[in-house]
Write a protein that holds these residues in place. Structure first.
Motif, PDB file in Angstrom:
ATOM      1  N   LEU A  46       0.842  -1.181   0.000  1.00  0.00           N
ATOM      2  CA  LEU A  46       0.000   0.000   0.000  1.00  0.00           C
ATOM      3  C   LEU A  46       0.880   1.234   0.000  1.00  0.00           C
ATOM      4  O   LEU A  46       1.850   1.321   0.751  1.00  0.00           O
ATOM      5  CB  LEU A  46      -0.893   0.010   1.245  1.00  0.00           C
ATOM      6  N   PHE A  47       0.557   2.147  -0.866  1.00  0.00           N
ATOM      7  CA  PHE A  47       1.294   3.395  -0.857  1.00  0.00           C
ATOM      8  C   PHE A  47       0.338   4.524  -1.192  1.00  0.00           C
ATOM      9  O   PHE A  47      -0.714   4.311  -1.779  1.00  0.00           O
ATOM     10  CB  PHE A  47       2.482   3.376  -1.825  1.00  0.00           C
ATOM     11  N   SER A  48       0.668   5.740  -0.796  1.00  0.00           N
ATOM     12  CA  SER A  48      -0.218   6.883  -0.992  1.00  0.00           C
ATOM     13  C   SER A  48       0.435   7.859  -1.941  1.00  0.00           C
ATOM     14  O   SER A  48       1.525   8.346  -1.682  1.00  0.00           O
ATOM     15  CB  SER A  48      -0.489   7.567   0.342  1.00  0.00           C
ATOM     16  N   ILE A  49      -0.211   8.090  -3.069  1.00  0.00           N
ATOM     17  CA  ILE A  49       0.260   9.080  -4.020  1.00  0.00           C
ATOM     18  C   ILE A  49      -0.942   9.856  -4.525  1.00  0.00           C
ATOM     19  O   ILE A  49      -2.072   9.438  -4.363  1.00  0.00           O
ATOM     20  CB  ILE A  49       1.014   8.439  -5.204  1.00  0.00           C
ATOM     21  N   ILE A  50      -0.740  10.980  -5.113  1.00  0.00           N
ATOM     22  CA  ILE A  50      -1.817  11.762  -5.685  1.00  0.00           C
ATOM     23  C   ILE A  50      -1.771  11.594  -7.191  1.00  0.00           C
ATOM     24  O   ILE A  50      -0.778  11.904  -7.829  1.00  0.00           O
ATOM     25  CB  ILE A  50      -1.679  13.255  -5.320  1.00  0.00           C
ATOM     26  N   TRP A  77      -0.818  -4.940  -6.033  1.00  0.00           N
ATOM     27  CA  TRP A  77      -2.090  -4.222  -5.923  1.00  0.00           C
ATOM     28  C   TRP A  77      -1.940  -3.112  -4.903  1.00  0.00           C
ATOM     29  O   TRP A  77      -1.297  -3.294  -3.870  1.00  0.00           O
ATOM     30  CB  TRP A  77      -3.170  -5.197  -5.484  1.00  0.00           C
ATOM     31  N   SER A  78      -2.513  -1.936  -5.181  1.00  0.00           N
ATOM     32  CA  SER A  78      -2.458  -0.842  -4.212  1.00  0.00           C
ATOM     33  C   SER A  78      -3.678   0.053  -4.371  1.00  0.00           C
ATOM     34  O   SER A  78      -4.391  -0.011  -5.378  1.00  0.00           O
ATOM     35  CB  SER A  78      -1.183  -0.021  -4.394  1.00  0.00           C
ATOM     36  N   TRP A  79      -3.927   0.858  -3.388  1.00  0.00           N
ATOM     37  CA  TRP A  79      -5.005   1.835  -3.463  1.00  0.00           C
ATOM     38  C   TRP A  79      -4.506   3.148  -2.899  1.00  0.00           C
ATOM     39  O   TRP A  79      -3.563   3.210  -2.124  1.00  0.00           O
ATOM     40  CB  TRP A  79      -6.238   1.374  -2.688  1.00  0.00           C
ATOM     41  N   GLY A 102      -8.477   1.960 -11.636  1.00  0.00           N
ATOM     42  CA  GLY A 102      -9.916   2.076 -11.448  1.00  0.00           C
ATOM     43  C   GLY A 102     -10.229   3.089 -10.361  1.00  0.00           C
ATOM     44  O   GLY A 102      -9.355   3.467  -9.572  1.00  0.00           O
ATOM     45  N   SER A 103     -11.485   3.536 -10.311  1.00  0.00           N
ATOM     46  CA  SER A 103     -11.888   4.546  -9.336  1.00  0.00           C
ATOM     47  C   SER A 103     -13.345   4.352  -8.947  1.00  0.00           C
ATOM     48  O   SER A 103     -14.155   3.859  -9.736  1.00  0.00           O
ATOM     49  CB  SER A 103     -11.689   5.945  -9.930  1.00  0.00           C
ATOM     50  N   ASP A 104     -13.675   4.772  -7.714  1.00  0.00           N
ATOM     51  CA  ASP A 104     -15.075   4.817  -7.298  1.00  0.00           C
ATOM     52  C   ASP A 104     -15.532   6.263  -7.168  1.00  0.00           C
ATOM     53  O   ASP A 104     -16.551   6.559  -6.551  1.00  0.00           O
ATOM     54  CB  ASP A 104     -15.281   4.066  -5.980  1.00  0.00           C
ATOM     55  N   GLY A 105     -14.763   7.176  -7.740  1.00  0.00           N
ATOM     56  CA  GLY A 105     -15.094   8.597  -7.685  1.00  0.00           C
ATOM     57  C   GLY A 105     -14.283   9.356  -6.667  1.00  0.00           C
ATOM     58  O   GLY A 105     -14.228  10.587  -6.705  1.00  0.00           O
ATOM     59  N   GLY A 106     -13.627   8.661  -5.762  1.00  0.00           N
ATOM     60  CA  GLY A 106     -12.790   9.320  -4.752  1.00  0.00           C
ATOM     61  C   GLY A 106     -11.514   8.561  -4.500  1.00  0.00           C
ATOM     62  O   GLY A 106     -10.438   9.133  -4.370  1.00  0.00           O
ATOM     63  N   ARG A 107     -11.643   7.252  -4.455  1.00  0.00           N
ATOM     64  CA  ARG A 107     -10.469   6.405  -4.243  1.00  0.00           C
ATOM     65  C   ARG A 107     -10.037   5.778  -5.563  1.00  0.00           C
ATOM     66  O   ARG A 107     -10.843   5.612  -6.488  1.00  0.00           O
ATOM     67  CB  ARG A 107     -10.775   5.321  -3.222  1.00  0.00           C
ATOM     68  N   MET A 108      -8.758   5.422  -5.614  1.00  0.00           N
ATOM     69  CA  MET A 108      -8.196   4.827  -6.818  1.00  0.00           C
ATOM     70  C   MET A 108      -7.608   3.464  -6.478  1.00  0.00           C
ATOM     71  O   MET A 108      -7.137   3.227  -5.366  1.00  0.00           O
ATOM     72  CB  MET A 108      -7.090   5.715  -7.392  1.00  0.00           C
ATOM     73  N   ARG A 109      -7.660   2.552  -7.435  1.00  0.00           N
ATOM     74  CA  ARG A 109      -6.979   1.270  -7.313  1.00  0.00           C
ATOM     75  C   ARG A 109      -6.046   1.091  -8.499  1.00  0.00           C
ATOM     76  O   ARG A 109      -6.399   1.423  -9.634  1.00  0.00           O
ATOM     77  CB  ARG A 109      -7.970   0.110  -7.275  1.00  0.00           C
TER      78      ARG A 109
END
Length: 318
Positions: free
Chosen positions: A8-12, A108-110, A177-184
């Protein structure tokens, strides 16, 4: 067998289209799918070169097989080598038209499109959808390759796969992919061992068929094996998350050896210095529905035999 690990990692993610922004090296920060595939291959070959290994080339068929799986990972929220239909890398690769042998790395990451995105209490989770325009942050690809390569024993299956000298190619699959706020983000590396050309297999086992081929210079067939396992069944993402590896079939139905004294020896001849082989496979009445594996094991002089081809035949009930 390769161990599945979640990183898991956090990027914009700054853009959903190809951006004109460039990094310090002058290269685009956001890459198209084709650009991203070639970029990851350069990272793999950089890591292989550091160990004196030959480079691998981008494998289009293996990329296609992997792309099906990364989409499944993103849409169904799981990280693993099985898909929700219960298929393993070998079956996906074979169904895409692959004839060699494949070994898979999976990542896999989100992350959030914005750092402050939080789910509202009691809110219904939105389904994820694939982005209409698939572009990829270069740093995410760097992170994926680093996560594979920087593993340490005994949990270093991905690294070992990257540094396996027998590999000749690699399929690269990436999906956002996206749910409108989060990304995978999902990635697979589908390493392939291609050392021959092989005759087509039948779609079912209703009558006898030949397994044959023409091997690359220096290779000699050692054994052709027919194996079986139950047909794949649907698996939930929650179960996939608990499965740490994908397993070889264990039920062997028949082995055909390249020795004259074998009960059903492989026919062999030399064509322009290359070995051509074939053997007739006769399905037996006790062969039941399920997934059949057709394995070709071969060797180079002075080396141990290795699997260079694994294809599957799904036999459905009549």
């Amino acid at each position: 067998m390769l161990q599945v690990r979640r990183f898991l990692f956090s990027i914009i993610f700054l853009s959903l289209t190809v951006s004109s922004a460039h990094g310090a090296d002058g290269e685009p920060e956001h890459l198209s799918l084709d650009q991203a595939r070639h970029y990851m291959v350069t990272l793999i070959n950089r890591d292989r070169a550091a160990h004196g290994l030959q480079p691998v080339v981008l494998d289009a068929v293996a990329s296609q097989a992997g792309q099906v799986h990364t989409a499944d990972m993103v849409l169904n929220n799981h990280s693993g080598h099985y898909d929700v239909d219960g298929k393993k890398p070998w079956q996906r690769y074979s169904e895409a038209g692959g004839c060699g042998y494949v070994s898979e790395n999976a990542f896999w990451s989100w992350f959030s499109e914005q750092d402050d995105v939080q789910a509202e209490e009691g809110a219904v989770a939105k389904p994820f959808a694939l982005l209409a325009v698939q572009t990829f942050n270069k740093s995410a690809i760097d992170e994926a390759e680093s996560s594979y390569y920087n593993e340490v024993p005994p949990n270093d299956g991905h690294r070992v796969n990257i540094l396996n000298q027998i590999h000749t190619g690699v399929g690269i699959a990436l999906t956002m992919g996206s749910d409108g706020g989060r990304m995978r983000f999902a990635n697979t590396q589908e390493f392939t061992d291609n050392y021959g050309l092989y005759t087509n297999l039948p779609g079912d086992l209703s009558k006898p068929f030949y397994v044959g081929g023409l091997l690359a210079d220096g290779w000699a067939v050692q054994c052709i094996s027919i194996l079986w396992e139950p047909a794949p069944q649907a698996i939930t993402p929650e179960v996939i998350e608990k499965m740490e590896s994908y397993k070889h079939p264990t039920k062997s139905l028949n082995d055909y050896f390249a020795v004259a004294w074998a009960k059903e020896p492989i026919e062999i001849r030399t064509v322009n210095g290359q070995q051509q082989f074939r053997v007739l496979i006769t399905p037996q009445k006790n062969w039941k529905p399920g997934l059949y594996y057709v394995d070709v094991r071969a060797q180079r002089k002075g080396e141990k035999p290795v699997l260079i081809s694994r294809r599957t035949i799904l036999q459905l009930p009549h």
